[in-house]
Scaffold this motif. Structure first.
Motif, PDB file in Angstrom:
ATOM      1  N   VAL A 238       0.874  -1.170   0.000  1.00  0.00           N
ATOM      2  CA  VAL A 238       0.000   0.000   0.000  1.00  0.00           C
ATOM      3  C   VAL A 238       0.911   1.219   0.000  1.00  0.00           C
ATOM      4  N   TRP A 239       0.927   1.956  -1.103  1.00  0.00           N
ATOM      5  CA  TRP A 239       1.708   3.194  -1.165  1.00  0.00           C
ATOM      6  C   TRP A 239       0.822   4.359  -0.725  1.00  0.00           C
ATOM      7  N   SER A 240       1.463   5.400  -0.202  1.00  0.00           N
ATOM      8  CA  SER A 240       0.717   6.463   0.464  1.00  0.00           C
ATOM      9  C   SER A 240       0.173   7.538  -0.476  1.00  0.00           C
ATOM     10  N   TRP A 241      -0.215   7.123  -1.669  1.00  0.00           N
ATOM     11  CA  TRP A 241      -1.182   7.917  -2.442  1.00  0.00           C
ATOM     12  C   TRP A 241      -2.073   6.989  -3.242  1.00  0.00           C
ATOM     13  N   ASP A 242      -1.568   5.798  -3.591  1.00  0.00           N
ATOM     14  CA  ASP A 242      -2.383   4.803  -4.277  1.00  0.00           C
ATOM     15  C   ASP A 242      -3.670   4.509  -3.510  1.00  0.00           C
ATOM     16  N   HIS A 243      -3.548   4.420  -2.191  1.00  0.00           N
ATOM     17  CA  HIS A 243      -4.687   4.025  -1.360  1.00  0.00           C
ATOM     18  C   HIS A 243      -5.854   4.988  -1.480  1.00  0.00           C
ATOM     19  N   CYS A 244      -5.584   6.246  -1.821  1.00  0.00           N
ATOM     20  CA  CYS A 244      -6.657   7.236  -1.926  1.00  0.00           C
ATOM     21  C   CYS A 244      -7.636   6.879  -3.042  1.00  0.00           C
ATOM     22  N   PHE A 245      -7.126   6.390  -4.166  1.00  0.00           N
ATOM     23  CA  PHE A 245      -7.997   6.057  -5.294  1.00  0.00           C
ATOM     24  C   PHE A 245      -8.847   4.834  -4.979  1.00  0.00           C
ATOM     25  N   PRO A 276       4.412   7.199   5.622  1.00  0.00           N
ATOM     26  CA  PRO A 276       5.438   6.349   5.012  1.00  0.00           C
ATOM     27  C   PRO A 276       5.295   6.329   3.501  1.00  0.00           C
ATOM     28  N   ASP A 277       6.366   5.962   2.848  1.00  0.00           N
ATOM     29  CA  ASP A 277       6.302   5.751   1.402  1.00  0.00           C
ATOM     30  C   ASP A 277       5.376   4.585   1.103  1.00  0.00           C
ATOM     31  N   SER A 278       5.557   3.471   1.845  1.00  0.00           N
ATOM     32  CA  SER A 278       4.742   2.282   1.601  1.00  0.00           C
ATOM     33  C   SER A 278       4.642   1.438   2.857  1.00  0.00           C
ATOM     34  N   VAL A 279       3.585   0.631   2.881  1.00  0.00           N
ATOM     35  CA  VAL A 279       3.337  -0.303   3.975  1.00  0.00           C
ATOM     36  C   VAL A 279       3.001  -1.647   3.354  1.00  0.00           C
ATOM     37  N   THR A 280       3.577  -2.700   3.887  1.00  0.00           N
ATOM     38  CA  THR A 280       3.154  -4.045   3.516  1.00  0.00           C
ATOM     39  C   THR A 280       3.245  -4.925   4.751  1.00  0.00           C
ATOM     40  N   HIS A 281       3.037  -6.213   4.570  1.00  0.00           N
ATOM     41  CA  HIS A 281       2.909  -7.112   5.714  1.00  0.00           C
ATOM     42  C   HIS A 281       4.047  -6.972   6.715  1.00  0.00           C
ATOM     43  N   LEU A 285       8.371   1.540   4.843  1.00  0.00           N
ATOM     44  CA  LEU A 285       9.477   2.321   4.299  1.00  0.00           C
ATOM     45  C   LEU A 285       9.192   3.811   4.442  1.00  0.00           C
ATOM     46  N   TYR A 286      10.181   4.531   4.956  1.00  0.00           N
ATOM     47  CA  TYR A 286      10.088   5.979   5.122  1.00  0.00           C
ATOM     48  C   TYR A 286      11.130   6.709   4.273  1.00  0.00           C
ATOM     49  N   ASN A 287      11.792   5.990   3.361  1.00  0.00           N
ATOM     50  CA  ASN A 287      12.876   6.633   2.616  1.00  0.00           C
ATOM     51  C   ASN A 287      12.372   7.734   1.689  1.00  0.00           C
ATOM     52  N   PHE A 288      11.144   7.616   1.211  1.00  0.00           N
ATOM     53  CA  PHE A 288      10.502   8.690   0.461  1.00  0.00           C
ATOM     54  C   PHE A 288       9.122   8.913   1.060  1.00  0.00           C
ATOM     55  N   VAL A 289       8.429   9.909   0.576  1.00  0.00           N
ATOM     56  CA  VAL A 289       7.020  10.096   0.903  1.00  0.00           C
ATOM     57  C   VAL A 289       6.248  10.022  -0.407  1.00  0.00           C
ATOM     58  N   LYS A 290       4.995  10.382  -0.376  1.00  0.00           N
ATOM     59  CA  LYS A 290       4.182  10.478  -1.574  1.00  0.00           C
ATOM     60  C   LYS A 290       3.424  11.798  -1.547  1.00  0.00           C
ATOM     61  N   PRO A 291       2.889  12.260  -2.676  1.00  0.00           N
ATOM     62  CA  PRO A 291       2.321  13.608  -2.740  1.00  0.00           C
ATOM     63  C   PRO A 291       1.095  13.758  -1.841  1.00  0.00           C
ATOM     64  N   TYR A 335       9.925  18.865  -3.220  1.00  0.00           N
ATOM     65  CA  TYR A 335      10.180  17.430  -3.195  1.00  0.00           C
ATOM     66  C   TYR A 335      11.682  17.223  -3.075  1.00  0.00           C
ATOM     67  N   GLN A 336      12.093  16.163  -2.387  1.00  0.00           N
ATOM     68  CA  GLN A 336      13.510  15.815  -2.322  1.00  0.00           C
ATOM     69  C   GLN A 336      13.945  14.921  -3.479  1.00  0.00           C
ATOM     70  N   HIS A 337      12.987  14.333  -4.162  1.00  0.00           N
ATOM     71  CA  HIS A 337      13.284  13.390  -5.246  1.00  0.00           C
ATOM     72  C   HIS A 337      11.996  13.173  -6.025  1.00  0.00           C
ATOM     73  N   GLY A 338      12.115  12.740  -7.268  1.00  0.00           N
ATOM     74  CA  GLY A 338      10.926  12.437  -8.046  1.00  0.00           C
ATOM     75  C   GLY A 338      10.030  11.407  -7.388  1.00  0.00           C
ATOM     76  N   ASN A 339      10.622  10.471  -6.641  1.00  0.00           N
ATOM     77  CA  ASN A 339       9.813   9.445  -5.971  1.00  0.00           C
ATOM     78  C   ASN A 339       8.810  10.059  -5.000  1.00  0.00           C
ATOM     79  N   ASP A 340       9.152  11.214  -4.384  1.00  0.00           N
ATOM     80  CA  ASP A 340       8.227  11.875  -3.471  1.00  0.00           C
ATOM     81  C   ASP A 340       6.957  12.330  -4.174  1.00  0.00           C
TER      82      ASP A 340
END
Length: 546
Positions: A238-245, A276-281, A285-291, A335-340
């Motif tokens: 679950v990435w921290s913008w995908d879940h919104c859709f 977090p950038d993403s959550v799974t089982h 990961l906190y290395n990036f964020v999402k918009p 943003y610190q990186h495109g991934n953010d």
């Protein structure tokens, strides 16, 4: 029916599925039981006569060779029933090698005669209980390299369970026919709630619902709520913008499940307020964020329990951008990186990576507007309204050149433009944009349109790539955000055209992670839930408009 090469067979709540896809872009000749606990791991091979034809429906898998057949259905999220008539089945360890740190250990349980695989990678056991027929074991208690598993012949039936350490012997409660009927009924109830409007004019709606239903997992590990993974292929997070859709697609029919999708990343919000950038089982990961599209998304959810807590969580997420991601004296965040941004390799980030961008400012304006609406008192509402006004003014004054938005290097102060659709994302402000600005953006967006929808890089750009991730392919989230912004800005005909093209694309090519903008071919992971959700969002909106 659907292809297992594109969409795995699974069940709402389950952490495992059945698919020939056993790793990223890796396809086996046989169907495997694949678990998504502690990562994606192929557990068991289902060895069936290759002459047998395989069909998949939401309620069962079916192998047929003349009058001979094997059927598989979920009895519950952690248990499947499999039966065969005239077709043999080898249920064998996917990896024949056992080491101290990997592979399966296989033995027969003395207490009840069941067969058990213990897999190091998942930390789970897989028990095979023979209900009827003849079974033989190969490689029981073997160490090192050896074929391990159960072979079933003639007419037979088994139950296969995934569990942790121990459980009571399996007890058969329902017939196989009852299991299939119950699985179908559960899916149909889900579909009736999520897409009651589906008909011949929305031919991909039921499959889109199945993609969401089958990718839903029960709470386990770091997934603290019932969660919709992006896929039960390799994009099993679950990435921290995908879940919104996914939350929006579920919102009208299943509001509680939708709310769990919206809130899940907030359960792991850190001390700085970042998601977090993403959550799974087994990993956060906190290395990036999402918009920060969460204010925009919250505004589209009608059911909002815990309003005060939600306000505080959204406030902390917004304050993160306004403090940790803003240069002192600057109004705009970076943003610190495109991934953010969620657009990992968009050409906007080619000159520099630490960048103040127009899309980020637009999202924060919308988020602060939502905070103003949700504020517990007039003082806080006024504070957020004023902050949104300041950021919108800075966006137009500092990044709008009169014919385009530019990006600005946070370290260097230099500005540039690109041919990325990301530069046009401020259209998400809709009616908040001056008419002359939204008109220019609409015209530029139209240049990105192919037969199938808006390409993420201008097709005439020298940087365009057919399979270039965010440098060309069509993506669901960018399509949804742009369609919504255009519609609210009054560019209804263009919004309608984008909606029509993307829905036709899904009906033609399924629910891939992204699509070749020139050919419409599905790319990367082929069972992506935010793509299925985008189809459902657009299809439902089209039906509501009449």
């Amino acid at each position: 029916m659907f292809s297992l090469r594109d969409i795995p067979f699974s069940h709402r709540g389950s952490w495992f599925g059945f698919s020939p896809v056993i790793a990223e872009k890796t396809y086996a000749d046989e169907v495997h039981l694949v678990s998504h606990q502690t990562g994606m791991h192929a557990v068991l091979r289902l060895v069936v006569d290759p002459e047998a034809a395989l069909t998949a429906t939401p309620q069962q898998l079916l192998w047929e060779r003349g009058d001979d057949r094997i059927e598989l259905a979920y009895e519950s999220p952690d248990t499947v029933r499999i039966r065969g008539r005239g077709l043999d089945l080898g249920l064998l360890a996917a990896d024949p090698v056992l080491t101290p740190f990997s592979g399966p250990y296989f033995y027969q349980e003395p207490s009840d005669g069941s067969y058990v695989f213990t897999l190091y990678q998942t930390g789970r056991r897989y028990r095979v209980t023979v209900l009827r027929g003849t079974a033989g074991a190969v490689g029981a208690q073997s160490l090192g390299g050896a074929e391990r598993g159960v072979v079933l012949t003639g007419d037979w039936e088994i139950a296969v369970e995934e569990y942790e350490t121990a459980r009571a012997p399996y007890a058969e409660a329902d017939t196989f026919e009852q299991v299939v009927k119950a699985a179908r009924a559960e899916f149909e109830a889900f579909a009736a709630a999520v897409a009651p409007w589906r008909d011949d004019a929305t031919p991909a709606a039921e499959l889109a619902v199945y993609v969401l239903w089958s990718a839903t997992v029960r709470p386990a590990g770091f997934v603290t709520r019932p969660g919709v993974l992006m896929s039960k292929h390799w994009m099993d997070k679950v990435w921290s913008w995908d879940h919104c859709f996914n939350a929006i697609a579920l919102g009208e029919g299943l509001p509680e499940l939708a709310w769990h999708q919206f809130r899940l990343p907030f359960d792991h919000q850190d001390g700085a307020g970042a998601l977090p950038d993403s959550v799974t089982h087994s990993e956060i990961l906190y290395n990036f964020v999402k918009p920060p599209i969460h204010g925009w998304a919250l505004g589209r959810l009608q059911w909002r329990p815990e309003p005060e807590e939600t306000y505080r969580l959204l406030e902390r997420w917004t304050d993160f951008w306004l403090t940790a991601r803003r240069i002192p004296g600057h109004e705009l965040a970076y943003y610190q990186h495109g991934n953010d941004s969620g657009w990992d390799n968009a050409t906007t980030f080619d000159p520099e990576r630490v960048v103040e961008t127009a899309d980020l400012a637009a999202f924060l304006v919308l988020q602060m507007r939502e905070l103003a609406r949700e504020a517990p008192g007039p003082a806080e509402a006024a504070r957020w309204s004023a902050a949104a006004d300041r950021m919108k003014s800075a966006l137009l004054a500092e990044l709008w050149t009169g014919d385009r938005f530019v990006a600005r290097g946070a370290l260097t102060g230099r500005t540039w433009s690109s041919d990325s659709l990301l530069d046009l994302m401020p259209i998400v402000l809709g009616e908040e944009l001056p008419a002359e600005v939204s008109a220019v953006l609409a015209g530029r967006i139209e240049r990105h349109l192919t037969e199938f929808g808006p390409a993420t890089e201008l097709p005439s750009s020298p940087h365009y790539q057919d399979d270039g991730y965010w440098r060309g392919p069509i993506w669901a989230p960018s399509t949804i955000l742009i369609e919504d912004g255009l519609r609210r800005a009054g560019h209804v005909a263009l919004a309608d055209e984008i909606s029509d093209r993307f829905r036709r694309l899904c009906e033609r090519s399924g629910f891939a992670e992204n699509f070749d903008a020139r050919t419409g071919e599905g790319l990367r992971d082929r069972a992506y839930t935010w793509t299925a959700s985008a189809y459902l969002i657009l299809a439902a909106a089209r039906r509501n408009r009449g």
